[in-house]
Motif scaffolding. Structure first.
Motif, PDB file in Angstrom:
ATOM      1  N   HIS A  96      24.870  50.184 -53.357  1.00 14.39           N
ATOM      2  CA  HIS A  96      25.654  48.790 -53.346  1.00 14.39           C
ATOM      3  C   HIS A  96      25.788  48.802 -51.781  1.00 14.39           C
ATOM      4  N   ALA A  97      26.400  50.000 -51.130  1.00 11.61           N
ATOM      5  CA  ALA A  97      26.478  49.793 -49.698  1.00 11.61           C
ATOM      6  C   ALA A  97      25.166  49.877 -49.050  1.00 11.61           C
ATOM      7  N   ALA A  98      24.195  50.500 -49.525  1.00 16.50           N
ATOM      8  CA  ALA A  98      22.735  50.296 -48.856  1.00 16.50           C
ATOM      9  C   ALA A  98      22.353  48.917 -49.029  1.00 16.50           C
ATOM     10  N   GLY A  99      22.600  48.184 -50.114  1.00 18.06           N
ATOM     11  CA  GLY A  99      22.234  46.788 -50.302  1.00 18.06           C
ATOM     12  C   GLY A  99      23.063  45.862 -49.353  1.00 18.06           C
ATOM     13  N   ILE A 100      24.336  46.055 -49.393  1.00 22.00           N
ATOM     14  CA  ILE A 100      25.145  45.551 -48.331  1.00 22.00           C
ATOM     15  C   ILE A 100      24.485  45.521 -47.023  1.00 22.00           C
ATOM     16  N   VAL A 101      23.959  46.503 -46.214  1.00 23.39           N
ATOM     17  CA  VAL A 101      23.543  46.869 -45.071  1.00 23.39           C
ATOM     18  C   VAL A 101      22.187  45.931 -45.129  1.00 23.39           C
ATOM     19  N   VAL A 102      21.492  46.189 -46.009  1.00 20.56           N
ATOM     20  CA  VAL A 102      20.138  45.467 -46.004  1.00 20.56           C
ATOM     21  C   VAL A 102      20.200  43.955 -46.139  1.00 20.56           C
ATOM     22  N   THR A 103      21.230  43.467 -46.808  1.00 19.34           N
ATOM     23  CA  THR A 103      21.538  41.851 -46.910  1.00 19.34           C
ATOM     24  C   THR A 103      21.989  41.368 -45.773  1.00 19.34           C
ATOM     25  N   CYS A 104      22.771  42.276 -44.811  1.00 27.62           N
ATOM     26  CA  CYS A 104      23.166  41.969 -43.658  1.00 27.62           C
ATOM     27  C   CYS A 104      22.295  41.767 -42.686  1.00 27.62           C
ATOM     28  N   VAL A 105      21.207  42.820 -42.791  1.00 23.06           N
ATOM     29  CA  VAL A 105      19.978  42.628 -41.802  1.00 23.06           C
ATOM     30  C   VAL A 105      19.153  41.431 -42.135  1.00 23.06           C
ATOM     31  N   ALA A 106      18.815  41.219 -43.459  1.00 22.34           N
ATOM     32  CA  ALA A 106      18.133  39.829 -43.851  1.00 22.34           C
ATOM     33  C   ALA A 106      18.925  38.883 -43.431  1.00 22.34           C
ATOM     34  N   LEU A 107      20.145  38.486 -43.699  1.00 20.11           N
ATOM     35  CA  LEU A 107      20.950  37.251 -43.136  1.00 20.11           C
ATOM     36  C   LEU A 107      20.834  37.057 -41.940  1.00 20.11           C
ATOM     37  N   SER A 108      20.973  38.172 -40.920  1.00 26.51           N
ATOM     38  CA  SER A 108      20.790  38.093 -39.534  1.00 26.51           C
ATOM     39  C   SER A 108      19.410  37.666 -39.030  1.00 26.51           C
ATOM     40  N   TYR A 109      18.453  38.190 -39.810  1.00 24.31           N
ATOM     41  CA  TYR A 109      17.130  37.734 -39.394  1.00 24.31           C
ATOM     42  C   TYR A 109      16.896  36.128 -39.614  1.00 24.31           C
ATOM     43  N   LEU A 110      17.402  35.637 -40.996  1.00 30.18           N
ATOM     44  CA  LEU A 110      17.349  34.046 -41.350  1.00 30.18           C
ATOM     45  C   LEU A 110      18.253  33.404 -40.331  1.00 30.18           C
ATOM     46  N   HIS A 111      19.382  33.996 -40.006  1.00 26.62           N
ATOM     47  CA  HIS A 111      20.141  33.178 -38.903  1.00 26.62           C
ATOM     48  C   HIS A 111      19.274  33.014 -37.423  1.00 26.62           C
ATOM     49  N   GLN A 112      18.703  34.002 -36.965  1.00 27.69           N
ATOM     50  CA  GLN A 112      17.899  33.921 -35.668  1.00 27.69           C
ATOM     51  C   GLN A 112      16.868  33.028 -35.971  1.00 27.69           C
ATOM     52  N   MET A 113      16.313  32.680 -37.212  1.00 24.99           N
ATOM     53  CA  MET A 113      15.323  31.757 -37.634  1.00 24.99           C
ATOM     54  C   MET A 113      15.769  30.395 -37.558  1.00 24.99           C
ATOM     55  N   GLY A 114      17.297  30.371 -37.618  1.00 24.69           N
ATOM     56  CA  GLY A 114      17.977  28.683 -37.662  1.00 24.69           C
ATOM     57  C   GLY A 114      18.510  28.443 -38.852  1.00 24.69           C
ATOM     58  N   SER A 115      18.597  29.723 -39.787  1.00 26.08           N
ATOM     59  CA  SER A 115      19.525  29.028 -41.048  1.00 26.08           C
ATOM     60  C   SER A 115      21.272  29.225 -40.656  1.00 26.08           C
ATOM     61  N   ASP A 116      21.812  27.890 -40.707  1.00 28.33           N
ATOM     62  CA  ASP A 116      23.101  28.062 -40.383  1.00 28.33           C
ATOM     63  C   ASP A 116      24.073  28.705 -41.579  1.00 28.33           C
ATOM     64  N   GLN A 117      23.247  28.591 -42.838  1.00 24.56           N
ATOM     65  CA  GLN A 117      23.948  29.107 -44.347  1.00 24.56           C
ATOM     66  C   GLN A 117      23.988  30.656 -43.895  1.00 24.56           C
ATOM     67  N   ALA A 118      22.729  31.102 -43.469  1.00 24.10           N
ATOM     68  CA  ALA A 118      22.818  32.598 -43.385  1.00 24.10           C
ATOM     69  C   ALA A 118      24.000  33.198 -42.380  1.00 24.10           C
ATOM     70  N   HIS A 119      24.269  32.355 -41.485  1.00 27.68           N
ATOM     71  CA  HIS A 119      25.539  32.985 -40.598  1.00 27.68           C
ATOM     72  C   HIS A 119      26.627  32.774 -41.309  1.00 27.68           C
ATOM     73  N   ARG A 120      27.066  31.848 -41.969  1.00 25.66           N
ATOM     74  CA  ARG A 120      28.179  31.783 -43.150  1.00 25.66           C
ATOM     75  C   ARG A 120      28.379  32.782 -44.075  1.00 25.66           C
ATOM     76  N   HIS A 121      27.165  33.025 -44.739  1.00 28.89           N
ATOM     77  CA  HIS A 121      26.967  34.011 -45.512  1.00 28.89           C
ATOM     78  C   HIS A 121      27.159  35.745 -45.079  1.00 28.89           C
ATOM     79  N   THR A 122      26.767  35.858 -43.907  1.00 25.20           N
ATOM     80  CA  THR A 122      26.963  37.078 -43.102  1.00 25.20           C
ATOM     81  C   THR A 122      28.582  37.341 -43.023  1.00 25.20           C
ATOM     82  N   GLN A 123      29.242  36.125 -42.760  1.00 22.58           N
ATOM     83  CA  GLN A 123      30.726  36.351 -42.160  1.00 22.58           C
ATOM     84  C   GLN A 123      31.359  36.589 -43.947  1.00 22.58           C
TER      85      GLN A 123
END
Length: 146
Positions: A96-123
């Motif tokens: 589950h901790a590995a999944g959290i790390v991977v999810t954070c990386v995926a959300l960061s990538y989506l945020h860099q691509m312009g997804s405001d939702q991804a930034h909120r989900h990272t927080q």
């Protein structure tokens, strides 16, 4: 009549999302096409960073603060080896901790691509994981990536 214990007010918790609701869950949180893109990003980053341990099949977790994360396999406590060259992290950690790390990386990538939702989900995910016993490992794995 028996009731399951309820978390204390203000406590963040996670609960699994049943397989039949996963697509709707992601669409609700991200909208199209980000929902589809997010799931494939998690899978791809998982294949990159999880070097020991099965990454076939991901469990979806809904957070009580309207966040989410995914983790590989069916057992959240199963140890996997997570290796991230960008942060120098190379440790065995719970799935589950590995999944959290991977999810954070995926959300960061989506945020860099312009997804405001991804930034909120990272927080929201950060607010959740800082309270976990493995928060130090998660933070070390993410260090230097963002």
């Amino acid at each position: 009549m028996s009731h399951a214990p309820q978390p204390a007010p203000g406590t963040l918790f996670s609960q699994p999302v049943p397989a039949q609701y996963r697509s709707a869950f992601l669409s609700q949180l991200f909208g199209f096409p980000d929902a589809t893109h997010f799931e494939s990003l998690v899978s791809n980053w998982g294949q990159t960073f999880i070097v020991e341990g099965n990454v076939d099949g991901w469990e979806f977790m809904r957070l009580s603060n309207q966040g989410l994360y995914l983790y590989p396999g069916r057992d959240p406590a199963r140890l996997v080896r997570l290796k991230i060259d960008g942060s120098g992290f190379d440790e065995r950690i719970p799935s589950h901790a590995a999944g959290i790390v991977v999810t954070c990386v995926a959300l960061s990538y989506l945020h860099q691509m312009g997804s405001d939702q991804a930034h909120r989900h990272t927080q929201r995910l950060s607010d959740y994981f800082v309270r976990l016993p493995c928060a130090g490992q998660i933070s070390r794995a993410l260090q230097g990536l963002f």
